[in-house]
Every structure is written in C-alpha cells, then in structure tokens.
Motif scaffolding. Structure first.
Motif, PDB file in Angstrom:
ATOM      1  N   VAL A 326       0.752  -1.344   0.055  1.00 58.81           N
ATOM      2  CA  VAL A 326      -0.074   0.092   0.105  1.00 58.81           C
ATOM      3  C   VAL A 326       0.845   1.202   0.207  1.00 58.81           C
ATOM      4  O   VAL A 326       0.543   2.142  -0.954  1.00 58.81           O
ATOM      5  N   CYS A 329       2.418   1.749  -3.394  1.00 60.87           N
ATOM      6  CA  CYS A 329       1.309   2.080  -4.461  1.00 60.87           C
ATOM      7  C   CYS A 329       0.825   3.484  -4.277  1.00 60.87           C
ATOM      8  O   CYS A 329       0.687   4.487  -5.007  1.00 60.87           O
ATOM      9  N   ARG A 330       0.885   3.827  -2.970  1.00 61.21           N
ATOM     10  CA  ARG A 330       0.446   5.247  -2.705  1.00 61.21           C
ATOM     11  C   ARG A 330       1.537   6.398  -3.178  1.00 61.21           C
ATOM     12  O   ARG A 330       1.047   7.436  -3.687  1.00 61.21           O
ATOM     13  N   LEU A 354      -3.559  -1.657  -5.648  1.00 60.65           N
ATOM     14  CA  LEU A 354      -3.790  -0.740  -4.391  1.00 60.65           C
ATOM     15  C   LEU A 354      -5.473  -0.935  -3.974  1.00 60.65           C
ATOM     16  O   LEU A 354      -5.631  -1.250  -2.907  1.00 60.65           O
TER      17      LEU A 354
END
Length: 486
Positions: A326, A329-330, A354
């Motif tokens: 996460v 991906c963020r 995500l």
C-alpha cells in the motif's frame, strides 16, 4: 459439430470458422478436458478432481499425493488417478506437473485412442509441437522432462518412443490451457483441450474461452459433470468467418504482445490491432490538465519511475507484506496523478493492486475510488464484452457496496452481469453468484430510495451483528492468459 468446421486459414495453418451466423453469448462448442493436473505449487490447496480451493483436503490413502474435497470427489477422480497412483507409489514421489500431465495423456491415449468424443475435431498427433522452433534452453528442459518421464512410466505399461513422448511435451508446452478454480478467479492447474488448440489468435478476437468446472456438489459421482471449456461469441459472427481468441492480454502494448506471441507460440502476429498499433497511444498517454497536455518528457520520467515501483511492489506482494504494498502504491499513484492519463497501463496496474489490497485490509472507501478509476480506464481500452472488463466491473461493484455506496455498487454489478452473461453464461458459478448479488443490491437500493436513514441504520446494525471477516488474500489478478507457458 454443426456450428464450426476446420479449414485452412491463410498464413495461419488450420483454423476454425463458423458455418452459420451466431450472436453474442452463443456457445460455438464445448470441449471436454482430455487430461488436467493441479500446479505443483498448489497440490496441497486444490482438489485434484474438481479443482476447487479448500482449506482442508483429504489425501489419497495409497500414494499420499493426490488430495480431494471428500470421498465423492475422490471417486469421481479415480479414473484419471488410478494408474497415476500406482506409478507414484512405485516411483517413490510425484513428478512435476508437466510429467504428470503427459502421463495422464498417455494413459488415456492407450485406453481410448486419440479421439475420445464425437465432438473432437482433431487428434493429438495432428497438433503442432513446435519442437523445431524451441530455443536451446527450452529443448534442454524438455529433454530432462522426457528422461524423468521414462523413469516414472511403469515398466509393465505400454512403452512409447522418445519421439512420441517429446511430441506430447511440445503440445503441452504451447497448448496447455490454464485451468481456473471453481470461481474462475485464479489459475490452479493446466489441462489439454484438443478443439481449443485449433482456434487461432487475434488481439481483438470475436470469441472468448471460459472454463466451466461443471457440477461437483452432488453426492453421487454419477452426476458429476466434466471440466470443459466453452468457446463463446463476443458479438455477431457471420457464416464463414474465422473464429479467434486472444492468447495474451490486450492491455499490453502491441510490440510487447508480438514479442510474447513469438516467444511462447512461435508466430508473428499480423492482426489489425498490432499492425496499426491500435490504442497504444492511449496505453502510454499523458494527462491533460486544464486543457493542456503534460509534456512528453514528464510522462516518460513518471513512466520509468512507475516501472521501478511496480518491481518493488511485486516483491513486497510476494512476501505478503501488504502494508508495504500500500505504501509503495500510494507513493507511485501520487507521482502519477495529473501526469499519466487514466488509460496509461502502469497507472492502471497500480490502481488494480492498490484497490485489491485495500479491500483485503478493509479500507473499502479508498479501495472503491481506485476500483471506479480502473473501470473508467478499462472501458476505453477493452472490447465491451471482454471478460476481464466484466470481472473488473464486478469487483468495483462489490467494493462500492462494501463501502456503503449502494447506488454506484448496484449499477456496476448490473453492468458486470450483462458482460458476464456473454462471456461466462448463466450457468457459470461466478455468474450465479453475481445474479444473487444483483438481486440483493436491487432490494437494498429500493430500501435506500424509500428512506436513506433507515437503510443506513439497518446496514450498520447488520454489520455490527456479524463478526468482521478479512477478504480473501490477494492473488494475481484474474486468469488473463489462456495458455500456460512453462
């Protein structure tokens, strides 16, 4: 077979064509499995008869290798496993999936011959093995498999020549079909379906192939149905028109697709979408911000950054470190925002991972945002009746429902249902589940429109009365490739 016939396709060799007009969702043929095995990596997690994933499986008492849901599945799978069971006991261990599949094919050939059904359009001897096209490294691996096969094959059984065994391994190498689990969500094994081997490739095909595992929930093995693939029309097909499927995911760029097809299936793709590089510009496009196109240099920079982040993300995912996934991906999505278009394939890949991992971690509100963006991007790239598009719509609908967005969720589920009725058909387990979900969200939507406050109060109470459950652990998205390359 009434609807299809074999013909010589110009530049492609043998192919199949329609003998009469068909429409979207029509089944052109259903091909029973000649033989199939579970992947080596999943032998302890998937039933060797019905290919359903199960938390607890029962081992075969003789070889201690094959595993089944219950006694019913074990009895249903005994025809295929009987000789394999004795060979594993004698050999002392189970060989790899390639050898196990080749052995099952050989045992069936010995027993029933090359044609096992009135619907079968070709024999295994007539299928291409592409041994002469294989690179040296692949040939070395094939020779090792042939050597190990000869050690595994019972001395008391009918003996086969190295040439005939090599042919079967070559056929498996380029025609082994990915067998999915009961829900069609994950590839769990490999099988051989003779008629499917005759269907040629096109990057924008007029047909799709779906595996239907049949009915394995009956108590009596007499009513167990065979695993079969169904070739389904994606739209209107005229009489005399060649039937095609896509061997690779269309989301790849045309040059990448051509390279994969050359390496895995030994032909040069000359389809219209590859020749004209159709939609390649969308797949690598930059965003338009306030009417101004983002400079190419900036798009290139963020694209290269995305490639590196995708590698890091995949490593974290393999280690099941989902919080790290996460985080990666963020960071990447933040860099991509207002630089890459919503159809850029590396942005879509980040949104896909995500959204899936956030759903697993139960951050449904945020997951729904990325699920919706994915659908918007996929609609611009995929064929309107593409199975991958339908599955993405389904996930987006469920995620929005989980987030409490009943109107959007129901709308997405209805759209997904329309696509999967074409690609999967009404009897497929995943379509049945989706129909139940559609009925439920329709009922909830009526309640929501009558009184939003009462709806949310009842929903909240229902969620409180149920123990919080984690979503299924994320797996590789869908079953995108039809055939399995070792």
């Amino acid at each position: 077979m009434e609807i299809v016939e074999v013909f010589d396709s110009p530049g492609k060799g043998r192919g199949l064509r329609a003998t009469k007009e068909v429409w979207a969702g029509d089944v052109l043929f259903a091909d029973p499995c000649f033989a199939a095995v579970v992947f080596d990596s999943l032998v302890a997690h998937v039933c060797h008869s019905c290919f359903r994933r199960q938390a607890k499986l029962q081992r075969c008492g003789q070889c201690r290798f094959a595993q089944y849901c219950d006694r019913t599945c074990q009895r249903a799978g005994w025809v295929e496993h009987k000789q394999e069971c004795a060979a594993i006991k004698s050999y002392g261990k189970a060989p790899n999936e390639n050898i196990r599949l080749a052995a099952r094919i050989m045992w069936r050939l010995n027993k029933e011959g090359g044609v096992v059904s009135d619907m079968q359009l070709t024999t295994l001897d007539d299928l291409e093995d592409h041994l002469s096209d294989m690179p040296e490294m692949d040939l070395k691996e094939l020779k090792v498999d042939v050597h190990n096969f000869l050690d595994f094959w019972p001395r008391t059984g009918k003996q086969h020549t190295v040439e005939s065994i090599s042919h079967i391994f070559g056929v498996i190498n380029c025609n082994g079909f990915m067998v999915s689990d009961q829900k069609g969500l994950q590839a769990v094994g490999v099988g051989l379906f003779p008629n499917l081997c005759l269907v040629n490739h096109d990057c924008w095909p007029n047909c799709t192939v779906i595996l239907n595992n049949g009915n394995h929930s009956t108590i009596n093995t007499m009513y167990h149905t065979q695993k079969r693939i169904e070739l389904r029309a994606l739209g209107k097909i005229s009489a005399g028109e060649e039937l095609t499927v896509s061997y690779v995911d269309y989301l790849n760029l045309s040059e990448d697709r051509k390279q994969m097809l050359k390496q895995q299936y030994f032909f040069d793709c000359t389809c219209e979408h590859c020749t004209k590089k159709t939609k390649d510009d969308l797949k690598m496009a930059g965003a338009v911000v306030d009417g101004v196109q983002v400079p190419e240099e900036k798009v290139k920079e963020v694209t290269e950054y995305s490639v590196e982040m995708l590698k890091k993300m995949e490593n974290a995912r393999l280690e099941a470190n989902y919080n790290e996934v996460v985080k990666i991906c963020r960071e990447c999505v933040e860099k991509q925002e207002n630089v890459l278009a919503d159809t850029h394939i590396y942005q879509l890949k980040m949104w896909s991972t995500l959204g899936e991992v956030l759903s697993y971690l139960q951050f449904f509100e945020e997951a729904a945002t990325y699920a919706r963006k994915m659908v918007d991007g996929y609609v611009k790239l995929y064929h309107p009746n593409n199975a991958q598009l339908g599955m993405t719509m389904m996930r987006a609908g469920v995620t929005h429902w989980q987030a409490g967005h009943i109107e959007v969720g129901h709308g997405m589920i209805c759209k997904a249902y329309a696509v999967l009725m074409v690609t999967h058909g009404s009897t497929h387990p995943i379509t049945k589940d989706l129909e139940a979900m559609r009925n439920q969200t329709e009922m909830e939507l009526r309640m929501f429109k009558q009184n939003e406050y009462v709806y949310h109060s009842m929903r909240e109470a229902a969620l409180k009365n149920q123990p919080m459950k984690m979503m299924a652990e994320p797996v590789e998205e869908g079953v995108k490739g039809l055939f399995r390359k070792k």
